[in-house]
Scaffold this motif. Structure first.
Motif, mmCIF file in Angstrom:
data_model
loop_
_atom_site.group_PDB
_atom_site.id
_atom_site.type_symbol
_atom_site.label_atom_id
_atom_site.label_comp_id
_atom_site.label_asym_id
_atom_site.label_seq_id
_atom_site.Cartn_x
_atom_site.Cartn_y
_atom_site.Cartn_z
ATOM 1 N N ASP A 185 5.846 22.625 10.326
ATOM 2 C CA ASP A 185 6.307 21.238 10.284
ATOM 3 C C ASP A 185 6.708 20.887 8.867
ATOM 4 O O ASP A 185 5.895 20.893 7.961
ATOM 5 N N ARG A 186 7.986 20.579 8.667
ATOM 6 C CA ARG A 186 8.517 20.329 7.329
ATOM 7 C C ARG A 186 8.995 18.892 7.198
ATOM 8 O O ARG A 186 9.976 18.626 6.541
ATOM 9 N N ARG A 187 8.268 17.963 7.797
ATOM 10 C CA ARG A 187 8.694 16.565 7.755
ATOM 11 C C ARG A 187 7.825 15.705 6.862
ATOM 12 O O ARG A 187 8.016 14.512 6.780
ATOM 13 N N GLY A 188 6.858 16.284 6.180
ATOM 14 C CA GLY A 188 5.903 15.505 5.395
ATOM 15 C C GLY A 188 6.559 14.594 4.371
ATOM 16 O O GLY A 188 6.175 13.442 4.214
ATOM 17 N N ALA A 189 7.549 15.103 3.656
ATOM 18 C CA ALA A 189 8.204 14.278 2.635
ATOM 19 C C ALA A 189 8.993 13.147 3.276
ATOM 20 O O ALA A 189 9.067 12.052 2.730
ATOM 21 N N ARG A 190 9.588 13.394 4.437
ATOM 22 C CA ARG A 190 10.316 12.317 5.124
ATOM 23 C C ARG A 190 9.355 11.197 5.517
ATOM 24 O O ARG A 190 9.674 10.024 5.410
ATOM 25 N N VAL A 191 8.180 11.589 5.968
ATOM 26 C CA VAL A 191 7.179 10.593 6.331
ATOM 27 C C VAL A 191 6.746 9.827 5.084
ATOM 28 O O VAL A 191 6.699 8.593 5.076
ATOM 29 N N ALA A 192 6.460 10.543 3.993
ATOM 30 C CA ALA A 192 6.007 9.900 2.760
ATOM 31 C C ALA A 192 7.092 9.019 2.160
ATOM 32 O O ALA A 192 6.799 7.955 1.618
ATOM 33 N N SER A 193 8.348 9.435 2.265
ATOM 34 C CA SER A 193 9.417 8.645 1.645
ATOM 35 C C SER A 193 9.586 7.287 2.318
ATOM 36 O O SER A 193 10.048 6.341 1.699
ATOM 37 N N THR A 221 1.102 -0.161 0.565
ATOM 38 C CA THR A 221 0.029 -1.033 1.046
ATOM 39 C C THR A 221 -0.549 -0.577 2.377
ATOM 40 O O THR A 221 -1.632 -1.008 2.755
ATOM 41 N N ARG A 222 0.189 0.297 3.105
ATOM 42 C CA ARG A 222 -0.310 0.778 4.404
ATOM 43 C C ARG A 222 -0.600 2.272 4.415
ATOM 44 O O ARG A 222 -1.334 2.748 5.267
ATOM 45 N N ALA A 223 -0.014 3.032 3.491
ATOM 46 C CA ALA A 223 -0.218 4.480 3.444
ATOM 47 C C ALA A 223 -1.354 4.772 2.476
ATOM 48 O O ALA A 223 -1.169 4.809 1.263
ATOM 49 N N VAL A 224 -2.543 4.963 3.009
ATOM 50 C CA VAL A 224 -3.748 5.067 2.189
ATOM 51 C C VAL A 224 -3.673 6.252 1.215
ATOM 52 O O VAL A 224 -3.993 6.108 0.034
ATOM 53 N N ALA A 225 -3.253 7.424 1.669
ATOM 54 C CA ALA A 225 -3.200 8.588 0.777
ATOM 55 C C ALA A 225 -2.209 8.363 -0.357
ATOM 56 O O ALA A 225 -2.498 8.648 -1.523
ATOM 57 N N LEU A 226 -1.040 7.835 -0.039
ATOM 58 C CA LEU A 226 -0.041 7.558 -1.070
ATOM 59 C C LEU A 226 -0.542 6.468 -2.016
ATOM 60 O O LEU A 226 -0.417 6.585 -3.238
ATOM 61 N N GLY A 227 -1.136 5.439 -1.471
ATOM 62 C CA GLY A 227 -1.683 4.368 -2.298
ATOM 63 C C GLY A 227 -2.775 4.859 -3.225
ATOM 64 O O GLY A 227 -2.837 4.479 -4.402
ATOM 65 N N THR A 228 -3.640 5.731 -2.721
ATOM 66 C CA THR A 228 -4.713 6.301 -3.541
ATOM 67 C C THR A 228 -4.134 7.133 -4.680
ATOM 68 O O THR A 228 -4.590 7.047 -5.830
ATOM 69 N N PHE A 229 -3.113 7.927 -4.381
ATOM 70 C CA PHE A 229 -2.436 8.735 -5.395
ATOM 71 C C PHE A 229 -1.841 7.842 -6.483
ATOM 72 O O PHE A 229 -2.078 8.043 -7.681
ATOM 73 N N VAL A 230 -1.096 6.835 -6.071
ATOM 74 C CA VAL A 230 -0.440 5.924 -7.013
ATOM 75 C C VAL A 230 -1.485 5.167 -7.841
ATOM 76 O O VAL A 230 -1.350 5.026 -9.060
ATOM 77 N N GLU A 231 -2.533 4.712 -7.199
ATOM 78 C CA GLU A 231 -3.603 3.991 -7.893
ATOM 79 C C GLU A 231 -4.240 4.865 -8.968
ATOM 80 O O GLU A 231 -4.420 4.447 -10.115
#
Length: 116
Positions: free
Chosen positions: A12-20, A25-35
């Motif tokens: 499955d190679r869609r991870g970046a599309r999902v993250a982009s 405020t709703r994507a906890v993993a991305l928010g944690t990374f940014v924080e």
């Protein structure tokens, strides 16, 4: 659900599309990374606003680079494309054919990434 002829979860190679498309405020993993990155940069001496700008640039670079990697065709498909008369970029086609002839792989190409 099957997509693009693949079994569920297989390569499955869609991870970046999902993250982009994620909202921090709703994507906890991305928010944690940014924080965390913002916090580290701020503690290292960046002003808070500059730390958040640098974090945004880093996150966009990482997601953009990953999108590029995940959207790259399979090696056999890429090799066929660059031998086609309709491939619009002759110098790039020659370069990619040379890399394929030498046995270059996407994993090997990854070795040429930006390093710290």
């Amino acid at each position: 659900m099957r997509r693009h002829g693949r079994a569920p979860g297989a390569n499955d190679r869609r991870g970046a599309r999902v993250a982009s498309g994620a909202v921090v405020t709703r994507a906890v993993a991305l928010g944690t990374f940014v924080e965390r990155i913002t916090e580290v940069l701020h503690e290292a001496g960046f002003g808070l606003a500059d730390a958040s700008r640098a974090t945004g640039a880093l996150a966009h670079f990482v997601v953009g680079r990953t999108l590029g990697e995940q959207s790259r065709p399979e090696p056999a498909d890429e090799a066929r494309a660059v031998t086609s008369e309709s491939f619009p970029f002759p110098v790039l086609a020659r370069a990619l054919r040379e890399r394929h002839t030498a046995g270059a792989t996407p994993d090997e190409d990854f070795g040429y990434r930006i390093r710290p």
